[in-house]
Design an enzyme around this catalytic site. Sequence first.
Site, short mmCIF file in Angstrom:
data_model
loop_
_atom_site.label_atom_id
_atom_site.label_comp_id
_atom_site.label_asym_id
_atom_site.label_seq_id
_atom_site.Cartn_x
_atom_site.Cartn_y
_atom_site.Cartn_z
N TYR A 67 -13.25 28.68 -64.64
CA TYR A 67 -14.42 27.97 -64.20
C TYR A 67 -15.50 28.04 -65.51
CZ TYR A 67 -18.11 26.31 -61.12
OH TYR A 67 -19.31 25.50 -60.69
N TYR B 48 -12.52 26.30 -49.86
CA TYR B 48 -12.70 27.52 -50.70
C TYR B 48 -14.35 27.73 -50.09
CZ TYR B 48 -14.76 30.34 -54.27
OH TYR B 48 -15.30 31.40 -55.10
N HIS B 49 -15.18 26.96 -50.03
CA HIS B 49 -16.51 27.31 -49.89
C HIS B 49 -16.98 27.84 -48.40
CE1 HIS B 49 -16.46 24.81 -53.29
NE2 HIS B 49 -17.17 25.42 -53.85
N LYS C 239 -35.77 29.82 -50.37
CA LYS C 239 -34.73 29.71 -51.35
C LYS C 239 -35.20 28.83 -52.50
CE LYS C 239 -30.31 29.47 -51.37
NZ LYS C 239 -30.29 30.65 -52.33
N ASP D 56 -30.52 26.07 -56.32
CA ASP D 56 -29.23 27.17 -55.83
C ASP D 56 -29.01 26.79 -54.31
OD1 ASP D 56 -27.27 29.12 -55.05
OD2 ASP D 56 -28.86 30.35 -54.75
N HIS E 222 -26.40 28.34 -52.38
CA HIS E 222 -25.81 29.22 -51.68
C HIS E 222 -26.57 30.12 -50.58
CE1 HIS E 222 -23.39 28.31 -55.09
NE2 HIS E 222 -22.20 28.62 -54.23
#
Lengths: 335, 668
Positions: B18, B172-173, B542, B546, B548
């Site tokens: 990646y 995945y996430h 935040k 981003d 996450h």
Amino acid sequence: MPPSDPHDDAQQVMAANKAAVSRALNLVEDRRPEAQTGVTKLLAELKDAPKAAGGHRVGLTGPPGVGKSTLTSALARSVRQRGRTVGVVAIDPSSIRSGGSLLGDRARMSFDPSDEGLFVRSLATAGVVGGLAYAANSAVRVLAAAYDMVVIETTGVGQSEIDIVHVADTVVLVIQPGSGDVLQFLKAGIMEIPDILVVNKADHDELAQRAVSDLRGALQTAHAVGAGSGQDVNWETPILATSATQGTGIEELIDTLDEHRQHLDATLAGRRRQGEVQWTLDLFSRKHGEHGVSTLGGLAQLKARAERDLDGGQTPLSLCERLSREYVTALGKTP
Amino acid sequence: MAEYGKRERDRPWIMRTYSGHSTAAASNELYRTNLAKGQTGLSVAFDLPTQTGYDADDPLARGEVGKVGVPVSHIGDMRALFDGLPLDQMNTSMTINATAVWLLSLYVAAAQDQGVDPSVLRGTTQNDIIKEYLSRGTHIFPPAASMRLTTDLITYTVSEVPKWNPINICSYHLQEAGATPTQELAYALVTAIGVLDAVKATGRVPESDFGKVVGRMSFFVNAGIRFVEELCKMRAFVELWDRVTRERYGVTDPKQRRFRYGVQVNSLGLTEQQPENNVIRIVLEMLAVTLSKDARARAIQLPAWNEALGLPRPWDQQWSLRAQQILADESDLLEYADLFKGSEVVEAQTQRLVDSAWAEVQEVLKRGGAVEAVESGYIKQRLVESNAARLRAIENGDRVVVGVNKYVEGAPSPLTENLDEAILTVDPEVDASQRAALARWKEERDNAAVEQALAELQRVAKTDENMMTASIAAAHAGVTTGEWANTLREVWGEYRAPTGVAGATVKTSGSGPAAETIARLRKRLDELEVRMGRRPKLLVGKPGLDGHSNGAEQIAIKARDVGFDVVYEGIRVSPEQIVASALEEGVHLIGLSILSGSHLALVPEVVRRLRDAGLGDVPVVAGGIIPEADAERLRRDGVAAVYTPKDFELDNIMSDLIDLVDRQHAAE
């Protein structure tokens, strides 16, 4: 913090200076005894603010997950587009275990940080279980002095609707299609009937239409069994469909709010005063229970007392404190 | 007798890394080197502005350009990215979601410019918006509009680019957000069901061709350190997908029912402490997705050992690629049939996962399916709760993490002797150069053609026509990523997803040292409230693009549980918004979380704006993947404390936060 002059502070609040509004809200939230004089003075200064008398206090309530924050956000945006300013009080419950809270309403709202005409404050219920925050009534007064419309957003079915009647001119109950609980409450006549009913998340036409007609039927039943007595008989509760995420129905909601505000015009001052009286009594009886009420002469006498003292410049909070002191003194005298 | 001759082997999986950073030209060079090292596919990492539909000149892109991936603003960037790489021979995976339709359009247009017919293109667009709402946070539009884009891309490729994988359903996430294996299985499957149902509802695919759509569905899966359980999870996936495709969609061709998946192994479990140990973790995790021939990954990309420290360098990525090559080419793994068929242990564990996941699938379907369960916050809340439980297990030692909560003493590592050189730093000038290049692009293109293309996009967005055709035309006309997304924002609006934090309940034990710590913290906050007149209030922000949000969410929940009033704003807020919120909310303390590496641009800006707003005395702390040298700079700039992944003991952080409020109050 340097000591400040309540008159200057109030002037700045009325000019909708954000820093001043925020300081004023910090002050009315302050529970220290030494802060109370300042609170009373500030609120007295704000009492006759031009905005307050002409403004509109809208209570938005409903069960969790119906999209109230998103709706508040959409409503505020559209009201701003009409050139009016908006103050929001978003109330979330405090944790019983820790006393802390997660005030998440901002996460669902999108707003322009440079907009001087929109102000959002989150409050925690802070131990007033199931009800509005301790400082909510005072916070609404502060925001009402600064902004054209004040929106009080709160979660829950039950206690908080009854509370919200005390601080809002117009109560909007938000539900989503298929939520049977509210229907049951209405049918059983348990719930006070709100001024406006909104079916949010009406993205699916068919489901929303069915929900609207179900509600209409339930309202008729409720009227038939005499629920909501004491409600305004000259106002037929409108039922609206909105989709906050798609932005539909918001303009109609504002129009309907305006209609209700206009409808109230003559009776508004009385309604607000009754709300404050009720708020005072609720605060006091939650703190001291029936014994407190009877010690100070019973409900009717306390009510008359509240009406008199509130006219004399007291606020529900300061009056409740005063009544508490009297109760404690009376307790000392009782054998 | 050992045999040294050549043996029959299975074809190895596709090996990718990646990657992408700085500019299209720099990333092109990186791709060429990676291919020369024996990588067999490309995996494009886009920067956050590209993923969330902003150009480099948008205020929200500040500090984020070229950071976590490559900026691709228009067809010129796409051409530069694949310069000298013939697209008919590439297998390109693009981690792109909200803007997937746009980036695929640029890719198709760039291929046409190379003289390549789109029908031969091979690769993958991630195109899974559900997990963006739940975990990764690069969504733009409300669910209905997003699902429409998803299905537009799928129906387009199934007929026009038949070898393309139009969607990579990502479990995945979900694991990165804290999902248990059961949750990972269940929520990936309900996402796939939601997408397939939506495709069916478009009516664009004839009943007889629906098997083709099902056959093109692929998955992107995570593999964690409990590698036996993970191995069973992959086998459970195969079984459950076969069931769903057969029973729900009536697919008869077994090839179309195959569970096709790619993997990136777990980044969440990689540690900042003794980071060299991560190599061993990565290899074990790779075993989980390769050992079963019957449930083997078709493509693998591995993280690098130093990801918890910062961005990996080419050498770090090469080390991970070599691990794949040694397993596939050097070991004898690919010479055997399935190793676990008939194993009682593996089959029993697989069955347990199949059953528990299936029950959760039914639960979500009962709630109206994946989209409904996103909008109501149900799934998000379950994930937040699982992640809180995971962190608590690490904090109290129930779950061993070597070098973190056990065996923490060790010799200094020569690999990290010079820590600041053990990671990649992106040239801070990239921002400005990309903005300049963008201005040139806008100057040189045919603006009338751009206007026309945007008008057509807007028209199509209001109908139910496929967005791909108009987007490919816009790509050729020179439209930019920001222009494409803004046009659609105007039609569909933006969406702020549920955070799941407010309703999340975290079980705490009533006694023991952990409970005593909590009780002590609560008592301190109660006392502070009495002294201050109101309960200490914390703003968790935040900044940047981003998405996450795990760290921010867990801090918010923990802070509430020790007794703070916590204002949580969700993801993607600008420094201006954070300061406005701090002012309006009257907070005593601000915590900022940034994982994209843009902390040096964003945190000082928040601090400066706070000062300008007269809030200079409100303490600010920051958390994220922040190298020590950067942390020092931030502290010099007035940040009260900096936390990194090694600060896993949330109670200690809470104690610090209370100290900060206490000191600040005493100073007033």
